[in-house]
Design a protein around this motif. Structure first.
Motif, short mmCIF file in Angstrom:
data_model
loop_
_atom_site.label_atom_id
_atom_site.label_comp_id
_atom_site.label_asym_id
_atom_site.label_seq_id
_atom_site.Cartn_x
_atom_site.Cartn_y
_atom_site.Cartn_z
N THR A 181 -18.40 3.97 9.30
CA THR A 181 -19.08 5.01 10.07
C THR A 181 -18.63 6.41 9.68
O THR A 181 -19.27 7.39 10.03
N GLY A 182 -17.55 6.51 8.92
CA GLY A 182 -17.07 7.81 8.50
C GLY A 182 -17.78 8.32 7.27
O GLY A 182 -18.43 7.58 6.54
N GLN A 183 -17.67 9.63 7.06
CA GLN A 183 -18.24 10.23 5.87
C GLN A 183 -17.25 11.09 5.10
O GLN A 183 -17.59 11.64 4.06
N GLY A 184 -16.05 11.22 5.60
CA GLY A 184 -15.02 11.99 4.93
C GLY A 184 -13.67 11.61 5.51
O GLY A 184 -13.59 11.15 6.65
N PHE A 185 -12.61 11.76 4.74
CA PHE A 185 -11.32 11.23 5.13
C PHE A 185 -10.18 12.16 4.72
O PHE A 185 -10.20 12.73 3.63
N LEU A 186 -9.19 12.30 5.62
CA LEU A 186 -7.92 12.92 5.27
C LEU A 186 -6.93 11.80 4.98
O LEU A 186 -6.65 10.98 5.86
N LEU A 187 -6.43 11.74 3.76
CA LEU A 187 -5.44 10.74 3.38
C LEU A 187 -4.08 11.41 3.36
O LEU A 187 -3.81 12.29 2.53
N VAL A 188 -3.21 11.00 4.28
CA VAL A 188 -1.93 11.68 4.50
C VAL A 188 -0.76 10.81 4.06
O VAL A 188 -0.69 9.63 4.38
N PHE A 189 0.16 11.42 3.30
CA PHE A 189 1.42 10.75 2.98
C PHE A 189 2.55 11.72 3.29
O PHE A 189 2.32 12.91 3.55
N SER A 190 3.76 11.21 3.27
CA SER A 190 4.94 12.06 3.50
C SER A 190 5.60 12.38 2.16
O SER A 190 5.82 11.48 1.34
N ILE A 191 5.91 13.65 1.94
CA ILE A 191 6.58 14.02 0.68
C ILE A 191 7.99 13.44 0.61
O ILE A 191 8.62 13.47 -0.44
N THR A 192 8.46 12.86 1.72
CA THR A 192 9.79 12.25 1.72
C THR A 192 9.72 10.75 1.46
O THR A 192 10.75 10.08 1.46
N SER A 193 8.52 10.20 1.24
CA SER A 193 8.35 8.75 1.13
C SER A 193 7.42 8.37 -0.02
O SER A 193 6.20 8.44 0.14
N PRO A 194 7.96 7.94 -1.16
CA PRO A 194 7.11 7.52 -2.28
C PRO A 194 6.18 6.37 -1.90
O PRO A 194 5.04 6.31 -2.38
N SER A 195 6.64 5.45 -1.06
CA SER A 195 5.79 4.31 -0.70
C SER A 195 4.56 4.75 0.08
O SER A 195 3.49 4.14 -0.02
N SER A 196 4.69 5.84 0.85
CA SER A 196 3.54 6.32 1.61
C SER A 196 2.46 6.87 0.69
O SER A 196 1.26 6.78 0.98
N LEU A 197 2.86 7.43 -0.46
CA LEU A 197 1.89 7.89 -1.44
C LEU A 197 1.19 6.69 -2.08
O LEU A 197 -0.03 6.69 -2.26
N SER A 198 1.93 5.65 -2.38
CA SER A 198 1.35 4.45 -2.98
C SER A 198 0.31 3.82 -2.06
O SER A 198 -0.70 3.28 -2.53
N GLU A 199 0.54 3.87 -0.76
CA GLU A 199 -0.39 3.28 0.20
C GLU A 199 -1.76 3.95 0.17
O GLU A 199 -2.77 3.34 0.51
N LEU A 200 -1.80 5.22 -0.26
CA LEU A 200 -3.09 5.93 -0.27
C LEU A 200 -4.05 5.31 -1.27
O LEU A 200 -5.26 5.34 -1.06
N THR A 201 -3.53 4.74 -2.36
CA THR A 201 -4.41 4.11 -3.35
C THR A 201 -5.16 2.95 -2.72
O THR A 201 -6.38 2.79 -2.92
N MET A 202 -4.48 2.14 -1.93
CA MET A 202 -5.13 1.03 -1.24
C MET A 202 -6.18 1.54 -0.26
O MET A 202 -7.29 1.00 -0.18
N LEU A 203 -5.84 2.60 0.47
CA LEU A 203 -6.79 3.15 1.45
C LEU A 203 -8.04 3.69 0.75
O LEU A 203 -9.16 3.42 1.18
#
Length: 202
Positions: free
Chosen positions: A70-92
């Protein structure tokens, strides 16, 4: 003089940690979990933002496909203190593209916790390289200090408005998952702005 229509944009924030703090928002409905409303001006157009901040909430997983559909745009947020949180964005992002079947869905990448520079574990260059690969803007922001928070939402709105203006297939509507909005509230909002354009950012 050109008319400036009020548009309604529904934004969903995805990623590592809750990004929106309700002190930034003009109104907050405690009966709608992590949902906020505010109004911004984007290139002379008045935009009503309805923000659903799912980041960091495990309950979101079961509803993920519905929000993405139902969405048409997304904010994908990670923490600059957490490399794993950046990796999770690829899956999202992969899931967003799968659900929407659209490689050009409006996305903004946000490196949150920019106020914790001394704890940085993700370099700017790595995050920027990812943003270039996805052709998505990248911002470093801080929900705590409100740094760049307005800017990321405005950029996402601008992407959506540009898509709406140039791509006839990019349809807009204001459907949100029913467990977050009662039908009576939605009917009231439709009557209030029935003459305006709507864009959905989830």
């Amino acid at each position: 003089m050109a008319l400036s229509f009020s548009r309604e944009c529904h934004i969903v924030v995805l990623g590592a940690a809750q990004f929106v703090h309700n002190q930034w928002i003009e109104s907050y409905d405690p009966t709608i979990e992590d949902s906020y409303r505010t109004q911004v001006s984007v290139d002379g157009r008045q935009i009503v933002l309805e923000i659903l901040d799912t980041a960091g909430t495990e309950q979101f997983v079961a509803m993920r496909d519905l929000y993405m559909k139902t969405g048409q745009g997304f904010l994908l947020v990670f923490s600059i203190t957490s490399p794993s949180s950046l990796s999770e964005l690829t899956m999202l992002r992969d899931e967003i593209i799968r659900v929407k079947d659209d490689e050009n869905t409006p996305i903004v990448i946000v490196g949150n916790k920019a106020d914790l520079e001394d704890q940085r574990a993700v370099s700017r260059s790595k995050a920027f390289a990812l943003s270039q690969r996805w052709n998505a803007p990248y911002y470093e922001a801080s929900a705590r200090t409100r740094t760049n928070v307005d800017e990321v939402f405005i950029d996402l709105c601008r992407q959506m408005l540009r898509r709406e203006d140039t791509d006839p297939a990019f349809e807009v509507d204001d459907k949100m998952p029913s467990h977050h909005h009662s039908s009576s509230n939605r009917r009231v909002r439709r009557r209030r702005r029935e003459s305006g354009h709507r864009c959905v950012i989830l």
